[in-house]
Design an enzyme around this catalytic site. Structure first.
Site, short mmCIF file in Angstrom:
data_model
loop_
_atom_site.label_atom_id
_atom_site.label_comp_id
_atom_site.label_asym_id
_atom_site.label_seq_id
_atom_site.Cartn_x
_atom_site.Cartn_y
_atom_site.Cartn_z
N LYS A 172 0.63 -1.29 0.10
CA LYS A 172 0.40 -0.26 0.15
C LYS A 172 0.65 1.27 -0.30
O LYS A 172 1.05 2.10 1.26
CB LYS A 172 -0.86 0.07 1.30
N GLY A 225 6.52 5.20 8.20
CA GLY A 225 5.17 6.87 8.78
C GLY A 225 5.49 7.35 10.31
O GLY A 225 6.53 6.68 10.59
N SER A 226 4.08 7.39 10.01
CA SER A 226 4.53 8.47 11.77
C SER A 226 4.30 7.28 12.33
O SER A 226 3.98 6.35 12.90
CB SER A 226 3.66 9.50 11.67
N GLY A 230 1.98 4.01 12.96
CA GLY A 230 3.01 3.11 13.73
C GLY A 230 1.69 2.29 14.59
O GLY A 230 1.50 1.45 14.88
N GLU A 247 8.94 1.91 11.41
CA GLU A 247 10.23 2.64 11.19
C GLU A 247 9.56 3.92 10.95
O GLU A 247 9.06 3.98 9.88
CB GLU A 247 10.87 2.68 9.49
N CYS A 281 13.49 10.08 7.62
CA CYS A 281 13.39 10.19 8.76
C CYS A 281 14.51 10.86 9.99
O CYS A 281 14.63 10.44 11.05
CB CYS A 281 13.20 8.59 8.80
N GLU A 380 9.45 16.04 15.82
CA GLU A 380 9.69 15.54 14.73
C GLU A 380 9.56 16.62 13.90
O GLU A 380 7.83 16.67 13.34
CB GLU A 380 10.05 14.45 13.94
P1 NAD Z 1 1.45 8.44 7.71
O1 NAD Z 1 1.74 7.36 8.38
O2 NAD Z 1 -0.10 8.88 7.77
O3 NAD Z 1 1.29 7.60 5.99
C1 NAD Z 1 2.84 6.45 5.83
C2 NAD Z 1 1.75 5.17 5.75
O4 NAD Z 1 0.37 4.77 6.52
C3 NAD Z 1 0.70 6.01 3.91
O5 NAD Z 1 0.61 5.37 3.13
C4 NAD Z 1 -0.58 6.41 4.58
O6 NAD Z 1 -1.77 5.96 3.92
C5 NAD Z 1 -0.58 5.26 5.95
N1 NAD Z 1 -1.71 5.05 6.11
C6 NAD Z 1 -2.40 6.45 7.09
N2 NAD Z 1 -3.66 6.09 7.83
C7 NAD Z 1 -3.32 4.66 8.04
C8 NAD Z 1 -3.73 4.02 9.18
N3 NAD Z 1 -4.48 3.72 10.03
N4 NAD Z 1 -3.57 2.75 8.81
C9 NAD Z 1 -2.72 2.16 8.03
N5 NAD Z 1 -2.29 2.49 7.19
C10 NAD Z 1 -1.98 3.86 7.19
O7 NAD Z 1 2.25 9.39 7.29
P2 NAD Z 1 2.14 11.08 7.15
O8 NAD Z 1 0.93 11.15 7.12
O9 NAD Z 1 2.56 10.31 5.13
O10 NAD Z 1 3.60 11.70 7.21
C11 NAD Z 1 3.10 11.98 8.28
C12 NAD Z 1 4.23 12.66 9.35
O11 NAD Z 1 4.48 10.69 9.68
C13 NAD Z 1 5.02 12.78 8.90
O12 NAD Z 1 5.56 14.47 9.38
C14 NAD Z 1 6.50 12.39 10.19
O13 NAD Z 1 6.44 13.35 10.62
C15 NAD Z 1 5.89 10.66 9.60
N6 NAD Z 1 6.89 10.34 8.63
C16 NAD Z 1 7.56 9.52 8.69
C17 NAD Z 1 8.33 8.75 7.69
C18 NAD Z 1 9.34 8.12 8.08
O14 NAD Z 1 10.65 7.82 7.09
N7 NAD Z 1 10.26 7.34 9.41
C19 NAD Z 1 7.85 9.11 6.80
C20 NAD Z 1 6.88 9.26 6.03
C21 NAD Z 1 6.40 9.92 6.96
#
Ligand code: NAD
Length: 478
Positions: A172, A225-226, A230, A247, A281, A380
């Site tokens: 995804k 992701g965030s 997570g 991660e 990140c 962050e």
């Molecule tokens: P996010 O965690 O919302 O999204 C990451 C992934 O998770 C995307 O594919 C998203 O569609 C999916 N996702 C969102 N909600 C979900 C849920 N309830 N269940 C399963 N999957 C879901 O992150 P974002 O909105 O793209 O970014 C927000 C913050 O996250 C950033 O500002 C940053 O702080 C952090 N971030 C960190 C990394 C990293 O590599 N560590 C990468 C991107 C974002």
């Protein structure tokens, strides 16, 4: 251009036909549409992956899987320009960075392709009357939830490792950066991966992502992701008793001692926060500088910041736009809060005059000195914002560096080898760099966090092991 899901080797629309607009961060223009995947699409993708795992994909030997990954590496390598241009448009990163991501993607496939048949089990000498073997086996069907900041690299490190280990995958991508992943998944088919080995369902996190995280047919999950998402992913996975690698973000420190080689350090310190617009990140977002050289370092960093330009990706700016308007506003809100706290702006860069008006550009900002307890030192930002804080001695440097809920990466700068080793080994992080920061993508190096930065490791051989589990066989032979 309209892009569908890839399920069981076929391009299919969302089950309800819904689509999402894809806006380019470069100028805010609509330039593509993707399927807005549903729970039914995720279910179909998981079933297709299971069929592949139990069928043609599962029957391949490790060597055959490795060869397919090597072929995919070559296919990506031959299309670095195409993939880089697509990523740059979709994600907004400078073209050179986008192409570097494609090169790293090829290297992940190469690394995991060549490792596929080199991951061996063990034999345990327990009883003379029994043969006991421990084999490394794939989990089965793995789910991969990918963010928008480095779509190709994160796809490479997690899906590449999962495939090498023999899993069938459902991916995804982030709704803001799905296009290169769809393209690479199509390339996997072209080079001969069986249908269903790589499935991609695009769409929103709260629908497609949540459906994947909670699907009972998933045997293991990889999430980047965030921290908040997570937690949601791990909670959903727990209902099905499956493992997860998380991660998450970071607030990584660069610790600069008064004997550091500053000529060597300065460009690296600035690049560590500016690369990818700070949307990394492991960005080096905190500068901890020994008090005696604090003023000089702050002045030198300020000078560099004043010359930084955010601009259109094809003009090779120092940084491109933020990924979307929400991220642009998020960075701005941190700057506003910093102003509210009375933090001192030491220097700002600028947005290039020819940057398209509808794009999501922000000027890089450097704050110094900043208290360790301030919002900008603890949270962050995920944008081009750097803070500098002075420290007195080694003990304080370690306390400050480890003094956030995160623990992803750290840099230590000193000419004293014993001190830098001591301090490096005191860092509660997954990766420490001494007199450098980053290592060409770090494909071979285990990567991951402590605390709020997550758990589990990706990249390197360690990342391959994560996508396996063991089966112990005890054979009585008398
Ligand atoms: P996010 O965690 O919302 O999204 C990451 C992934 O998770 C995307 O594919 C998203 O569609 C999916 N996702 C969102 N909600 C979900 C849920 N309830 N269940 C399963 N999957 C879901 O992150 P974002 O909105 O793209 O970014 C927000 C913050 O996250 C950033 O500002 C940053 O702080 C952090 N971030 C960190 C990394 C990293 O590599 N560590 C990468 C991107 C974002």
């Amino acid at each position: 251009m309209v892009h569908q899901n890839l399920i069981g080797g076929r391009n299919v629309p969302a089950s309800d036909g819904a689509m999402l607009d894809v806006l380019s961060p470069v100028d805010g223009s609509l330039f593509a549409r993707i399927a807005s995947g549903t729970a039914a699409d995720v279910d179909a993708a998981v079933k297709a992956a299971r069929a592949a795992f139990e069928g043609s994909w599962g029957r391949l030997t490790a060597t055959e899987r490795g060869r397919l990954l090597m072929r995919l590496a070559a296919a990506v390598e031959a299309r670095v320009d195409e993939l880089g241009e697509l990523e740059s448009r979709d994600n907004g990163k400078p073209l050179r960075q986008a192409k570097a991501d494609a090169v790293a993607l090829a290297r992940y496939f190469e690394f995991y392709g060549s490792a596929a048949d080199k991951l061996h089990g063990e034999v345990i000498p327990y009883l003379n009357t029994h043969f006991i073997g421990v084999e490394r086996v794939p989990h089965g069907v793995t789910g991969h939830i990918v963010p928008w900041n480095y779509p190709m690299q994160i796809f490479g490190r997690s899906v590449g490792a999962a495939l090498a280990a023999g899993n069938a995958t459902v991916v995804k991508p982030a709704e803001d950066a799905s296009l290169t992943i769809l393209r690479v998944a199509a390339l996997a088919r072209e080079v001969g991966f069986p249908d269903g080995a790589v499935n991609v369902v695009t769409g929103l996190g709260r629908t497609a992502g949540a459906a994947l995280a909670g699907h009972p047919g998933i045997d293991f999950l990889s999430f980047t992701g965030s921290p908040e998402t997570g937690t949601a992913v791990q909670t959903a996975a727990a209902q099905n008793h499956v493992g997860v690698t998380l991660e998450l973000g970071g607030k990584s420190a660069q610790v600069v001692f008064d004997d550091a080689d500053l000529d060597r350090a300065l460009p690296v310190l600035v690049n560590a926060i500016i690369q990818n617009g700070g949307q990394t990140c492991s960005a080096g977002s905190r500068l901890l500088v020994q008090r005696g050289i604090f003023k000089d370092v702050a002045a030198a960093v300020s000078e560099r910041f004043r010359n930084l330009r955010a601009g259109r990706p094809d003009a090779e700016p120092d940084l491109g736009p933020m990924i979307n308007q929400a991220q642009q506003r998020r960075v701005q809100s941190y700057l506003d809060r910093a102003a509210g706290e009375g933090l001192t702006v030491a220097a700002s860069g600028s947005v290039a005059q020819d940057a398209p008006k509808g794009g999501y550009y922000v000027a890089p900002t450097f704050f110094a000195p900043v208290a360790h307890e301030s919002i900008l030192s603890q949270e962050e930002v995920f944008g081009p914002v750097l803070v500098a804080t002075p420290f007195e001695d080694e003990a304080e440097a370690i306390r400050l560096a480890n003094g956030t809920p995160y623990g992803l990466a750290a840099g230590v700068w000193s000419r004293d080898g014993m001190r830098s080793t001591r301090v490096g080994r005191a860092m509660r992080v997954g990766q420490v760099f001494v007199n450098c920061y980053g290592a060409g993508g770090g494909i071979e190096l285990p990567f991951g966090g402590f605390g709020r930065s997550g758990h589990g490791r990706e990249k390197g051989f360690e990342g391959l092991i994560e996508f396996t589990t063991t089966r112990t066989i005890v054979i009585a032979h008398g």
